[in-house]
Design an enzyme around this catalytic site. Structure first.
Site, PDB file in Angstrom:
ATOM      1  N   TRP A 129      21.797  61.407  44.495  1.00 26.53           N
ATOM      2  CA  TRP A 129      21.202  62.228  43.430  1.00 26.53           C
ATOM      3  C   TRP A 129      22.396  62.762  42.654  1.00 26.53           C
ATOM      4  O   TRP A 129      23.190  63.548  43.174  1.00 26.53           O
ATOM      5  CB  TRP A 129      20.394  63.359  44.059  1.00 26.53           C
TER       6      TRP A 129
ATOM      7  N   ASN B 220      27.129  63.388  51.408  1.00 25.54           N
ATOM      8  CA  ASN B 220      26.083  64.279  50.897  1.00 25.54           C
ATOM      9  C   ASN B 220      26.715  65.664  50.785  1.00 25.54           C
ATOM     10  O   ASN B 220      27.344  66.117  51.735  1.00 25.54           O
ATOM     11  CB  ASN B 220      24.913  64.268  51.897  1.00 25.54           C
TER      12      ASN B 220
ATOM     13  N   LYS C  61       3.458  73.249  39.903  1.00 23.51           N
ATOM     14  CA  LYS C  61       2.995  71.944  40.381  1.00 23.51           C
ATOM     15  C   LYS C  61       2.756  71.016  39.200  1.00 23.51           C
ATOM     16  O   LYS C  61       3.160  69.864  39.216  1.00 23.51           O
ATOM     17  CB  LYS C  61       1.695  72.049  41.193  1.00 23.51           C
TER      18      LYS C  61
ATOM     19  N   GLU D 249       6.049  69.952  37.420  1.00 24.44           N
ATOM     20  CA  GLU D 249       6.891  69.097  38.265  1.00 24.44           C
ATOM     21  C   GLU D 249       6.452  67.641  38.276  1.00 24.44           C
ATOM     22  O   GLU D 249       7.281  66.748  38.217  1.00 24.44           O
ATOM     23  CB  GLU D 249       6.792  69.567  39.729  1.00 24.44           C
TER      24      GLU D 249
ATOM     25  N   LYS E 171      13.981  66.816  46.998  1.00 20.49           N
ATOM     26  CA  LYS E 171      13.250  67.605  47.992  1.00 20.49           C
ATOM     27  C   LYS E 171      14.161  68.649  48.636  1.00 20.49           C
ATOM     28  O   LYS E 171      13.745  69.760  48.916  1.00 20.49           O
ATOM     29  CB  LYS E 171      12.676  66.658  49.048  1.00 20.49           C
TER      30      LYS E 171
END
Ligand code: F6R
Length: 614
Positions: A77, A103, A490, A493, A609
Site C-alpha cells: 500500500w 511493512n 460507510k 468509503e 484495513k
C-alpha cells in the site's frame, strides 16, 4: 496496510506465497511481488494492481521457475513513491545479494539513503524500504552472516518495520524481524511460514510464534531460532491458535462485507452469553484488572480511537456519562497524540481498535502509558500490537473481519461499551435495579438484529433508488449522532458518494444551504426521547428546501409516511440501545448502493484495513 508472507519448505513456494498474500488482501494494497530462491538465484516478479495481475505474470513465466526452496512475498500500500512496479516490493541491494519485503515506515530513510548513495549504493525505487536492502548488504560485506548483518542494520533504523530478508549467499533460511509492526511465524512439519497475520498461515499450521519488537528470527525448513537485537537468545513460545477458516471464507455471500453484516446477531449473542446471566446481578468483567476501589474513584475517562472505532467511542462517552455519571472525553487518536493533553496517572484511557494495529491509536496509548494512565484496550485482536501496552483488554470477539469497511466489529464494540458502562456504574455504586430494563432489553438485541436483517430485500430496492445521488447529508441527535456519522462513513468509503453527517440541530447553522432536490437527508428517528420530535422538525426544514427525506426509524407513526420519501423500519427499541440496531440498515444501504454501482465493496480504493502508518 501491506502484507508479508515468507515460506521455506518442500511445498509449492509460489502457491503458498500467492495464496497467503490473497488472504492478506483485506489489509489494503495497490501492487504485489514475490522473490523466489530458485536454482541458486533470487528471482523477482512484481505487478501493479490486483494480486491477480501478479498471478497472471507468474503464469506467463512458469517455465523460468524451476523448484524454489523458499521465497518472500508482499502486497504494498503505497506510502513513499507511486504504486508502480519499481516501487513494489521485494527490493534488492545494488548487487542484488540481499532481498527484502517490509511493512511499516522507515522514518530516517532520507538520511540513510544519502549516506548509502555516498558509499556507492545505487537506488532503483523511491521507497523507504530499499535502504534496508542496501544497509544489510553493506553490513554483510564485513560481517558475512545474514542474521548479524540484519541486526546491525536494524539498529540504525528509526520507525516501524516487519521484515523478511533473504541473502543469495545463505540458501538455508529466511531472516525476519519486527519493531512496531506485526509478524508471526507458523511452525509446520518440515516447513515454516512467516506472515503479517494469521489468515496467511492457517491453511498450513495452527502453531504460531508471535515475534516481539526488536527480535530477529532465523527461519529454516525444520527449525526456528530467535534472538533479541541485543544478542540474548529468546526461548520459543509456540501458541496453538483456534483455526477460523470460516472467517476467511465468504460462506456463500457475494462479499465479505455482506457476510460480516449477517454475522452480527450471533456475535452479539455470544458476547452477552455469560455476561448477563441474571439481570438482577451486577455485570462481571473479570478482564478488567483495575481494582474496583480505584475504579470507584475514577473521575475522568479519555477514549481514543480512529474511524469507525471512534464512532463507537463517541457512543461509549454517551453511555459512560449517562449510566455512570463519569465525565468522558473522546478524541481521534491522530489529534490526541500531537497536543498537550491532560492525561495523568489518575486517568483511565480507553483505546478502541478493531485491528489493534492502527499506528495513531498505538502511539496515543504509548504516550498515555508513559504518563502513568491506566490503559483499557477494546479490540477484536487480543493478540495484536496494541495489547502490549494494555493493563486490561476487552476482546470484542467478532472474529476476523476481512472487509475493509468495518461492520461486525463496530456492533461488537458497541455491545462491549454497553457492558463496560453498566459495569462501571455498578462498581461506582449506582443501584443495579436502574439497569434491569436495559439488561433485559440488551438480551433481546440479537433477535431484533435478526429482524432488521429480514428487511434486507426492501433495503436493497431502496438503495438502488438512492444510488444516483452524488451527495448525501446524514443527521442524528444524541446517542444517534454517531450512528449518522457511521452511516455516512460507510457510504463514502465503499460507494465514493460524498456523504457528510451533522448534528441535526446544526443543519440550520450552515449545511442547510447545501440542500435542494439533489441532496437527500438521511436521519435516525427513535421515539421516546426528546430528540425524536426535534429531529422531525429538522427534517421538515429540509423538506421545505426540496430535499428528499430518508429515515431509519423504530416508529410506526403513519404520519411519517407523508413527510418521508423513504422509510426503513427497525423494531421497537429504547433510544439508548438504538444505535446497535439503527446502524444495520445504514450498513446495508451502503453495501447495496456500492454493489449496485459496481464498486469493489470489500476493498475500496485507497483504503487499508490496518492503518499501520501515522
Ligand atoms: C471504517 C474503517 C476505518 C477503521 C479505522 C480504525 O470502515 O474500517 O475507519 O475503523 O481505520 O481502525 P481500527 O479499529 O482497526 O483501529
Amino acid at each position: 496496510m501491506c502484507g508479508i508472507v515468507g515460506y521455506i519448505g518442500n511445498s509449492d513456494v509460489v502457491d503458498i506465497l500467492t495464496n497467503g498474500l490473497n488472504t492478506l488482501k483485506y489489509r489494503g494494497y495497490d501492487s504485489a511481488g514475490v522473490a523466489l530462491f530458485d536454482e541458486n538465484k533470487i528471482k523477482i516478479y512484481k505487478a501493479v494492481g490486483k494480486l491477480e495481475n501478479l498471478k497472471a505474470k507468474l503464469e506467463t513465466v512458469k517455465s523460468e521457475i524451476k523448484n524454489p526452496s523458499m521465497g518472500i512475498g508482499h502486497i504494498r500500500w503505497a506510502t513513499h513513491g507511486k504504486a508502480n512496479e519499481v516501487n513494489a516490493h521485494p527490493h534488492t541491494s545494488t548487487s542484488s545479494d540481499i532481498v527484502v519485503v517490509h511493512n511499516g515506515i522507515i522514518e530516517n530513510f532520507k538520511e540513510l539513503r544519502e549516506e548509502l548513495t555516498k558509499k556507492g549504493c545505487v537506488f532503483k525505487s523511491e521507497t523507504d524500504t530499499e535502504v534496508v536492502a542496501h544497509l544489510v548488504s553493506e553490513e554483510y560485506k564485513t560481517i558475512g552472516n545474514l542474521k548479524d548483518a540484519v541486526k546491525k542494520a536494524l539498529v540504525q533504523l528509526r520507525g516501524a518495520y516487519a521484515l523478511c530478508i533473504m541473502s543469495i549467499n545463505e540458501p538455508e533460511h529466511i531472516v525476519c524481524a519486527r519493531k512496531n509492526a506485526p509478524l508471526i511465524i507458523g511452525i509446520g512439519e518440515g516447513e515454516n511460514v512467516i506472515a503479517s497475520d494469521i489468515p496467511a498461515i492457517i491453511s498450513l499450521t495452527s502453531n504460531i510464534i508471535y515475534l516481539n519488537d526488536e527480535e530477529v528470527a532465523v527461519v529454516k525448513k525444520d527449525s526456528v531460532s530467535i534472538e533479541k537485537f541485543s544478542g540474548e537468545s529468546v526461548p520459543l513460545k509456540i501458541v496453538k491458535i483456534a483455526i477460523e477458516t470460516d472467517a476467511i471464507s465468504k460462506m456463500g455471500y457475494k462479499h465479505y462485507m455482506l457476510k460480516e453484516i449477517h454475522e452480527q446477531p450471533s456475535i452479539v449473542r455470544n458476547l452477552l452469553n455469560g455476561r448477563i446471566v441474571d439481570i438482577n446481578s451486577p455485570i462481571e468483567l473479570p478482564e478488567i484488572k483495575m481494582s474496583k476501589d480505584v475504579l470507584q474513584n475514577i473521575s475522568k475517562i479519555q477514549i481514543i480511537a480512529c474511524g469507525t472505532s471512534l464512532h463507537a467511542g463517541q457512543i461509549g462517552k454517551y453511555l459512560i456519562e449517562d449510566f455512570a455519571g463519569v465525565s468522558a472525553e473522546v478524541e481521534s487518536a491522530s489529534e490526541y497524540i500531537y497536543r498537550k493533553n491532560t492525561t495523568d496517572k489518575n486517568s483511565l484511557v480507553i483505546a478502541i481498535s478493531q485491528s489493534g494495529e492502527t499506528a495513531d491509536t498505538i502511539t496515543a496509548v504509548k504516550q498515555a502509558k508513559e504518563k502513568g494512565a491506566y490503559i483499557l484496550v477494546i479490540t477484536n485482536r487480543p493478540d495484536s500490537n496494541i495489547t502490549r501496552y494494555a493493563d486490561s483488554v476487552l476482546n470484542v470477539n467478532a472474529g476476523i473481519e476481512v472487509s475493509v469497511a468495518a461492520t461486525k466489529s463496530y456492533t461488537a464494540q458497541l455491545l462491549t461499551l454497553y457492558l463496560f458502562a453498566i459495569y462501571l456504574a455498578e462498581v461506582k455504586g449506582v443501584d443495579v435495579s436502574n439497569f434491569l430494563e436495559i439488561k433485559r432489553e440488551l438480551l433481546s438485541i440479537p433477535t431484533k438484529m435478526e429482524e432488521v436483517l429480514t428487511t434486507e430485500g426492501d433495503i436493497e430496492k431502496k438503495a438502488e433508488k438512492l444510488s444516483g445521488f452524488k451527495n448525501v447529508v446524514y443527521i442524528g441527535r444524541g446517542v444517534n449522532l454517531s450512528t449518522a456519522m457511521e452511516g455516512a462513513l460507510k457510504l463514502k468509503e465503499i460507494s465514493y458518494i460524498n456523504a457528510n453527517a451533522y448534528p441535526a440541530g446544526e443543519l440550520k447553522h450552515g449545511p442547510i444551504a447545501l440542500l435542494d432536490e439533489n441532496m437527500p437527508v438521511v436521519s435516525v428517528l427513535i421515539p421516546g426521547h426528546i430528540s425524536y420530535d426535534k429531529t422531525i422538525s429538522n427534517c421538515e426544514e429540509a423538506k421545505a428546501r426540496n430535499a428528499k427525506l430518508i429515515t431509519v426509524t423504530s416508529s410506526n407513526d403513519e404520519k411519517l409516511n407523508n413527510l418521508f420519501d423513504v422509510i426503513i423500519r427497525i423494531p421497537e427499541v429504547s433510544n439508548v440501545l438504538s444505535p446497535i440496531l439503527a446502524v444495520i440498515p445504514f450498513q446495508l444501504l451502503a453495501y447495496y448502493i456500492s454493489n449496485f454501482l459496481g464498486k469493489d465493496v470489500d476493498q475500496p480504493r485507497n483504503l487499508a484495513k490496518s492503518v499501520t502508518v501515522e
